[in-house]
Structure formats: structure tokens, C-alpha cells
Design a protein around this motif. Structure first.
Motif, mmCIF file in Angstrom:
data_model
loop_
_atom_site.group_PDB
_atom_site.id
_atom_site.type_symbol
_atom_site.label_atom_id
_atom_site.label_comp_id
_atom_site.label_asym_id
_atom_site.label_seq_id
_atom_site.Cartn_x
_atom_site.Cartn_y
_atom_site.Cartn_z
ATOM 1 N N SER A 1 0.827 -1.204 0.000
ATOM 2 C CA SER A 1 0.000 0.000 0.000
ATOM 3 C C SER A 1 0.861 1.253 0.000
ATOM 4 O O SER A 1 0.515 2.241 -0.654
ATOM 5 N N ALA A 2 1.977 1.214 0.707
ATOM 6 C CA ALA A 2 2.886 2.359 0.670
ATOM 7 C C ALA A 2 3.415 2.559 -0.753
ATOM 8 O O ALA A 2 3.530 3.684 -1.247
ATOM 9 N N LEU A 3 3.685 1.457 -1.408
ATOM 10 C CA LEU A 3 4.171 1.518 -2.780
ATOM 11 C C LEU A 3 3.095 2.084 -3.709
ATOM 12 O O LEU A 3 3.386 2.876 -4.613
ATOM 13 N N ALA A 4 1.860 1.690 -3.447
ATOM 14 C CA ALA A 4 0.759 2.211 -4.255
ATOM 15 C C ALA A 4 0.645 3.719 -4.080
ATOM 16 O O ALA A 4 0.478 4.462 -5.050
ATOM 17 N N ARG A 5 0.751 4.179 -2.849
ATOM 18 C CA ARG A 5 0.678 5.618 -2.607
ATOM 19 C C ARG A 5 1.808 6.337 -3.319
ATOM 20 O O ARG A 5 1.624 7.374 -3.944
ATOM 21 N N ARG A 6 2.990 5.768 -3.215
ATOM 22 C CA ARG A 6 4.156 6.447 -3.768
ATOM 23 C C ARG A 6 4.124 6.504 -5.292
ATOM 24 O O ARG A 6 4.582 7.463 -5.902
ATOM 25 N N THR A 7 3.594 5.462 -5.915
ATOM 26 C CA THR A 7 3.612 5.408 -7.379
ATOM 27 C C THR A 7 2.335 5.945 -8.001
ATOM 28 O O THR A 7 2.297 6.219 -9.191
ATOM 29 N N GLY A 8 1.275 6.037 -7.193
ATOM 30 C CA GLY A 8 0.010 6.473 -7.754
ATOM 31 C C GLY A 8 -0.720 5.371 -8.504
ATOM 32 O O GLY A 8 -1.693 5.631 -9.209
ATOM 33 N N LEU A 9 -0.272 4.146 -8.342
ATOM 34 C CA LEU A 9 -0.933 3.020 -9.011
ATOM 35 C C LEU A 9 -2.015 2.446 -8.095
ATOM 36 O O LEU A 9 -1.950 2.597 -6.871
ATOM 37 N N HIS A 10 -2.981 1.777 -8.707
ATOM 38 C CA HIS A 10 -4.049 1.158 -7.935
ATOM 39 C C HIS A 10 -3.481 0.001 -7.115
ATOM 40 O O HIS A 10 -2.618 -0.735 -7.585
ATOM 41 N N ALA A 11 -3.996 -0.149 -5.890
ATOM 42 C CA ALA A 11 -3.471 -1.195 -5.010
ATOM 43 C C ALA A 11 -3.617 -2.575 -5.638
ATOM 44 O O ALA A 11 -2.709 -3.412 -5.546
#
Lengths: 169, 169
Positions: B67-77
Motif C-alpha cells: 500500500s505504501a508503494l501504491a501511494r508512492r507510485t500512484g498506481l491502484h493497489a
DNA sequence: TCGTACGATACGAGAACCGTAACATCTATT
DNA sequence: AATAGATGTTACGGTTCTCGTATCGTACGA
């Protein structure tokens, strides 16, 4: 600074190597960030990531055929049909017939939606303006030249991989 | 700044504006070329374009959760599930359980395949080395700093678009 | 004129993206 | 302590994408 021995050379070499590594590192990070930015912008126009890349190549290298575009980008020709379909549907490009070769199609970039696109890049653009204000004209020209040459290197490296993948020898 | 002689200022301004435009132009082209290069390399490992972008973020910003990665990249979880599946299947990352939160997963980059990846970048890397040899250490540090700051600007611009898209107001 | 090469697209199998839902777990409130 | 709601991750499924192959129209050399 005035040392007569190899001390200064070694120091300069160390700085050079360190800065070189930093540059490649930052370049990779920059690439990632620009890709993610591109992804957000593409998605907001209901396009795929690669679509705007192709549009950019079309804008830059003039009207050209789908197969020329495929060669230049290293994408499969059939993939380009889909990409061009989306770009055409969104009025980003126009497909025209080549008068000299009736098999061929000429893809031309349209300008109508440029302002829309520009607006999406506004944040990045103004950040860049602020950043560039810190440099004097000579430095700016140094940067511009570096970026141009790096882009050329990127194209050469891509071409090499495409060729190598096609005929692995 | 103290302009009594607007002639020279005007010239400097003109050079500045021209170089600024060149930089943004080259930056866009660089972005496209690096994306295409990334596409070839990703494809050669049977990964999608975005996968290596995520791997890079994982490498850079340490072990972190999907989820942190999703936030950072702007990609859907949910998209990240697929991305991490591919990266895990290819032994690029490892999924570990978070001991402090048993819902959570920690994604860690693995190093084993780095040499393989490095080999794919060899062409670009040596081109860069040749290119960097033309600069002295001060200039290299200027370039490194510029790239770092530009990458930061890219991240800020991406975040702004992600936030703006999420809550359009 | 005919055969081969070439440009673009249709078609289809497999896969990807991402909205939603499901499930497990954490946290705050009473 | 017990429960309600929030949060993290992944399964599922519809729509869409990618790209190998086939097809069709056209160009060009013999």
C-alpha cells in the motif's frame, strides 16, 4: 588546491567517479518519476503509457508511417494499430493516405489538444521554471546539451537492444 | 539586476529563455527514449513497463508495504498485486510478513539478479561514461544536482496529479 | 503478366488493469 | 472486554490491451 603531488588528481578522480555514479543514479530516478508522471497524465486522457511516447515521436519526427514508427520505437507493428486507434479516437493524430504508395498510411500529429496537454504538464513546467532560474545562461546551455546527448545515447541503446533481440548474434 | 544597460540583459534573457525551452524539450525526449529503453529491457525479462519502475522505488525507498508503494507510485493497489506477483515470480523481490502487523506485507528487493539487469543497461552505461568524460568534476556535480532536483520536481508533480484526480477540488 | 515482397489491419489467445468485494487484523470507543 | 469501524492485502471478474499470425491490397522486379 595548490598541491604539487598526485593528491589533487586523486581527489579530482574521486569527485568525478562519485559524481558520475550520482548522475546515473539520479538519471534512473528521474526516468522512473517521469514515467509515473506520464502514467498519470496518460490515464487522465484514457490512454496507455506508451501512447504519448508515440505521439511525441510523431510530433518530433514529422508525419510518418506506422511501420516507420514501429521501427523507431521497437514496438510490434500490430501493437501500433491499437495505439494509433486510441490516439486517433482522441483526436491526437490523423491517419492520411500516402499519395505515392497506396498501401501506406501517413500519421500526422494534430495540434488542437496541445493546450489541454500543456495544462497537465503545468505543475512540472512551473517547477522546472523555478529550478532553472537558479542557473546562468552558460549553465543552462550546458544542461541542454547534456540532456540532448543523453537522449541520443538512450535512443542508440534502445536500437541496439531491439536489433540484438531481433537477431541474437 | 541593476540594469542601466538593457542591451546585455535582453540578450541574456533571450539566451536564458531559449535554453530553458531547449531543456524542457530535451527532457521530454529523454523521457520518451528512456521509457522505450525500459520497455525493451522489461520485455526481455517478461515484465511490464511499470514493473521495473516499482522495483526501483522498492530498491530506493527500502523495504515497504504494497500500500505504501501504491501511494508512492500512484498506481491502484490491486494493480500492485499483479506487479508484485511478476516481480516475485522472477525473483526480483521477496514478500515477507510484517511482524508488527499481521495484515501487512513487507516487500524487499533481492540483489541476485542485479548483474543480469546491469548487463542490459551496459550499452547505455558505457555511452554515459563516454559522455561524462567530457565534463570536469564541477560540471558533473552541477549535472547531478540538477537531475536530483528535477526528479524531485517530477515526484511532486505526479503527487499533485494523483491527489487532484482523487479529490477534484 | 505474374510472383514475391511489403504495408496495414483483422482476428484471437493469453494476459493486464483496476473496481469491487472478501477476509484478516488492528484500533478506538463504550 | 466487546464491538464497530478502519485498514492492509488479495481474489474475482469485466473490459481492454498486447502481439503472433493471417489476410488483403498494393508495389515492383523478371
Amino acid at each position: 588546491m595548490t598541491s604539487t603531488t598526485t593528491g589533487e588528481d586523486a581527489d579530482a578522480r574521486r569527485r568525478r567517479r562519485r559524481a558520475g555514479a550520482d548522475i546515473k543514479e539520479s538519471m534512473r530516478e528521474l526516468s522512473v518519476q517521469l514515467s509515473l508522471l506520464n502514467h498519470q497524465i496518460s490515464a487522465s486522457f484514457e490512454l496507455r503509457d506508451t501512447d504519448f511516447d508515440c505521439l511525441d515521436v510523431i510530433k518530433r519526427h514529422g508525419p510518418l508511417s506506422p511501420s516507420a514508427l514501429a521501427r523507431r520505437t521497437g514496438l510490434h507493428a500490430a501493437t501500433l494499430t491499437g495505439i494509433l486507434d486510441r490516439l486517433e479516437r482522441g483526436q491526437w493524430i490523423a491517419r492520411e493516405r500516402d499519395p505515392d504508395d497506396r498501401r501506406a498510411v501517413i500519421v500526422r500529429a494534430r495540434r488542437e489538444r496541445n493546450p489541454e496537454l500543456f495544462r497537465k504538464f503545468a505543475g512540472m513546467n512551473s517547477a522546472m521554471d523555478g529550478l532553472l532560474a537558479d542557473y546562468d545562461p552558460d549553465e543552462l546551455e550546458l544542461l541542454a546539451d547534456f540532456l540532448r546527448r543523453t537522449a541520443d545515447a538512450g535512443r542508440a541503446a534502445t536500437d541496439a537492444l531491439v536489433e540484438g533481440g531481433r537477431a541474437p548474434g
